[in-house]
Design a protein around this motif. Structure first.
Motif, PDB file in Angstrom:
ATOM      1  N   SER A 247      12.196  23.947 -13.896  1.00 46.76           N
ATOM      2  CA  SER A 247      10.798  23.751 -14.277  1.00 46.76           C
ATOM      3  C   SER A 247      10.463  22.266 -14.356  1.00 46.76           C
ATOM      4  N   SER A 248      11.395  21.481 -14.896  1.00 48.28           N
ATOM      5  CA  SER A 248      11.149  20.037 -14.973  1.00 48.28           C
ATOM      6  C   SER A 248      11.177  19.407 -13.580  1.00 48.28           C
ATOM      7  N   GLY A 249      12.009  19.942 -12.680  1.00 45.65           N
ATOM      8  CA  GLY A 249      12.024  19.463 -11.295  1.00 45.65           C
ATOM      9  C   GLY A 249      10.710  19.761 -10.596  1.00 45.65           C
ATOM     10  N   GLN A 250      10.170  20.929 -10.882  1.00 42.85           N
ATOM     11  CA  GLN A 250       8.855  21.284 -10.328  1.00 42.85           C
ATOM     12  C   GLN A 250       7.808  20.270 -10.792  1.00 42.85           C
ATOM     13  N   LEU A 251       7.821  19.958 -12.078  1.00 43.57           N
ATOM     14  CA  LEU A 251       6.863  18.991 -12.609  1.00 43.57           C
ATOM     15  C   LEU A 251       7.080  17.603 -12.007  1.00 43.57           C
ATOM     16  N   LEU A 252       8.328  17.204 -11.861  1.00 46.17           N
ATOM     17  CA  LEU A 252       8.648  15.911 -11.254  1.00 46.17           C
ATOM     18  C   LEU A 252       7.983  15.790  -9.887  1.00 46.17           C
ATOM     19  N   GLU A 253       8.105  16.835  -9.088  1.00 43.76           N
ATOM     20  CA  GLU A 253       7.535  16.831  -7.740  1.00 43.76           C
ATOM     21  C   GLU A 253       6.000  16.847  -7.782  1.00 43.76           C
ATOM     22  N   GLU A 254       5.422  17.612  -8.697  1.00 42.81           N
ATOM     23  CA  GLU A 254       3.962  17.650  -8.824  1.00 42.81           C
ATOM     24  C   GLU A 254       3.407  16.278  -9.203  1.00 42.81           C
ATOM     25  N   LEU A 255       4.049  15.628 -10.174  1.00 41.63           N
ATOM     26  CA  LEU A 255       3.587  14.304 -10.609  1.00 41.63           C
ATOM     27  C   LEU A 255       3.772  13.268  -9.510  1.00 41.63           C
ATOM     28  N   ALA A 256       4.862  13.378  -8.772  1.00 37.78           N
ATOM     29  CA  ALA A 256       5.075  12.463  -7.648  1.00 37.78           C
ATOM     30  C   ALA A 256       3.961  12.627  -6.619  1.00 37.78           C
ATOM     31  N   ALA A 257       3.611  13.877  -6.299  1.00 38.08           N
ATOM     32  CA  ALA A 257       2.528  14.128  -5.334  1.00 38.08           C
ATOM     33  C   ALA A 257       1.221  13.526  -5.816  1.00 38.08           C
ATOM     34  N   GLN A 258       0.919  13.688  -7.091  1.00 44.45           N
ATOM     35  CA  GLN A 258      -0.321  13.133  -7.642  1.00 44.45           C
ATOM     36  C   GLN A 258      -0.336  11.614  -7.558  1.00 44.45           C
ATOM     37  N   ASN A 259       0.791  10.984  -7.901  1.00 40.53           N
ATOM     38  CA  ASN A 259       0.861   9.524  -7.853  1.00 40.53           C
ATOM     39  C   ASN A 259       0.756   9.001  -6.430  1.00 40.53           C
ATOM     40  N   ILE A 260       1.412   9.669  -5.504  1.00 37.92           N
ATOM     41  CA  ILE A 260       1.343   9.239  -4.105  1.00 37.92           C
ATOM     42  C   ILE A 260      -0.085   9.357  -3.594  1.00 37.92           C
ATOM     43  N   ALA A 261      -0.690  10.514  -3.800  1.00 40.83           N
ATOM     44  CA  ALA A 261      -2.068  10.719  -3.333  1.00 40.83           C
ATOM     45  C   ALA A 261      -3.028   9.731  -4.005  1.00 40.83           C
ATOM     46  N   GLY A 262      -2.757   9.408  -5.272  1.00 38.67           N
ATOM     47  CA  GLY A 262      -3.612   8.464  -5.992  1.00 38.67           C
ATOM     48  C   GLY A 262      -3.498   7.038  -5.499  1.00 38.67           C
ATOM     49  N   ASN A 263      -2.453   6.730  -4.766  1.00 39.76           N
ATOM     50  CA  ASN A 263      -2.267   5.377  -4.242  1.00 39.76           C
ATOM     51  C   ASN A 263      -2.792   5.199  -2.827  1.00 39.76           C
ATOM     52  N   ILE A 264      -3.364   6.250  -2.269  1.00 39.08           N
ATOM     53  CA  ILE A 264      -3.990   6.122  -0.952  1.00 39.08           C
ATOM     54  C   ILE A 264      -5.368   5.504  -1.173  1.00 39.08           C
ATOM     55  N   GLY A 265      -5.610   4.397  -0.506  1.00 37.29           N
ATOM     56  CA  GLY A 265      -6.882   3.707  -0.708  1.00 37.29           C
ATOM     57  C   GLY A 265      -7.253   2.858   0.488  1.00 37.29           C
ATOM     58  N   LYS A 266      -8.174   1.952   0.245  1.00 37.77           N
ATOM     59  CA  LYS A 266      -8.682   1.088   1.322  1.00 37.77           C
ATOM     60  C   LYS A 266      -7.586   0.237   1.958  1.00 37.77           C
ATOM     61  N   ARG A 267      -6.584  -0.141   1.180  1.00 33.33           N
ATOM     62  CA  ARG A 267      -5.527  -1.010   1.706  1.00 33.33           C
ATOM     63  C   ARG A 267      -4.437  -0.235   2.455  1.00 33.33           C
ATOM     64  N   THR A 268      -4.498   1.088   2.412  1.00 30.46           N
ATOM     65  CA  THR A 268      -3.527   1.874   3.171  1.00 30.46           C
ATOM     66  C   THR A 268      -3.865   1.730   4.654  1.00 30.46           C
ATOM     67  N   PRO A 269      -2.948   1.208   5.449  1.00 28.21           N
ATOM     68  CA  PRO A 269      -3.234   1.058   6.877  1.00 28.21           C
ATOM     69  C   PRO A 269      -3.558   2.413   7.519  1.00 28.21           C
ATOM     70  N   ASP A 270      -4.564   2.420   8.349  1.00 27.86           N
ATOM     71  CA  ASP A 270      -4.964   3.665   9.013  1.00 27.86           C
ATOM     72  C   ASP A 270      -3.799   4.304   9.758  1.00 27.86           C
ATOM     73  N   CYS A 271      -2.962   3.483  10.372  1.00 29.96           N
ATOM     74  CA  CYS A 271      -1.836   4.013  11.145  1.00 29.96           C
ATOM     75  C   CYS A 271      -0.749   4.621  10.257  1.00 29.96           C
ATOM     76  N   GLU A 272      -0.783   4.363   8.941  1.00 30.03           N
ATOM     77  CA  GLU A 272       0.221   4.893   8.016  1.00 30.03           C
ATOM     78  C   GLU A 272      -0.343   5.993   7.118  1.00 30.03           C
ATOM     79  N   ARG A 273      -1.640   6.153   7.120  1.00 27.44           N
ATOM     80  CA  ARG A 273      -2.302   7.101   6.216  1.00 27.44           C
ATOM     81  C   ARG A 273      -1.740   8.522   6.348  1.00 27.44           C
ATOM     82  N   SER A 274      -1.534   8.988   7.567  1.00 26.83           N
ATOM     83  CA  SER A 274      -1.044  10.363   7.737  1.00 26.83           C
ATOM     84  C   SER A 274       0.380  10.509   7.200  1.00 26.83           C
TER      85      SER A 274
END
Length: 191
Positions: free
Chosen positions: A29-56
């Protein structure tokens, strides 16, 4: 030397966890949460400075973590605890995981990054070491068939995420690079 001591401590912890179904299911259960929080943090760091060629690739990384959360949840042999002590134990495991992840991503080294994309790159290079190493040890000890079947693909994904982070870090301008040594030390201190 300290890394060897940490590995021994993790192995000892996982040996205890895998000997008790309630502990192991709380761990999952804690591993599940670890992965969920990681996904949220990664998605939250996608922004204007993310190179278009790396966005996907970055979006795929976030989606991989979401998928890992679902897969790890499906590995549980006790999908939902009924006993109040078991529920409390699971909640404690999840609080520790949440504290670790949120503390890591909120640390001053990553907060000093020039932009969210730079923070993501450095986070991918360091925080992914934790699940890669811990899941690898856990796989050796678990007797749950679903863990034996599904976890190797998750471990391979984590390895690929580390490679992605290293590749992206090489492409960052020098002024956006953070101290990997400081990030690794912080990660060790938190575990």
């Amino acid at each position: 030397m300290a890394n060897l001591s940490l590995q021994k401590s993790v192995k000892h912890f996982l040996e205890k966890v895998t000997c008790n179904p309630v502990l192991e299911n709380s761990w999952l259960s804690s591993g599940q949460l670890l992965e969920e929080l990681a996904a949220q943090n990664i998605a939250g760091n996608i922004g204007k400075r993310t190179p278009d060629c790396e966005r996907s690739d970055v979006m795929q990384h976030a989606e991989d973590e979401r998928r890992h959360a679902r897969e790890i949840a499906a590995m549980r042999t006790i999908p939902k605890f009924q006993d109040s002590e078991e529920i409390a134990l699971e909640a404690r495991f999840r609080r520790i995981t949440s504290s670790f992840i949120l503390g890591y991503f909120g640390n001053p080294v990553l907060q000093d990054a020039k932009n969210k994309y730079s923070a993501y790159v450095h986070g991918a290079m360091t925080i992914e070491q934790f699940p890669f190493q811990v899941y690898t040890q856990y796989l050796e000890l678990s007797r749950i068939p679903a863990v034996k079947e599904k976890l190797p693909a998750v471990i391979q994904d984590e390895h690929n995420h580390l490679r992605l982070g290293r590749r992206l870090q090489k492409e960052l301008p020098k002024e956006e690079r953070l101290s990997l040594r400081a990030l690794h030390e912080l990660e060790k201190e938190m575990t």
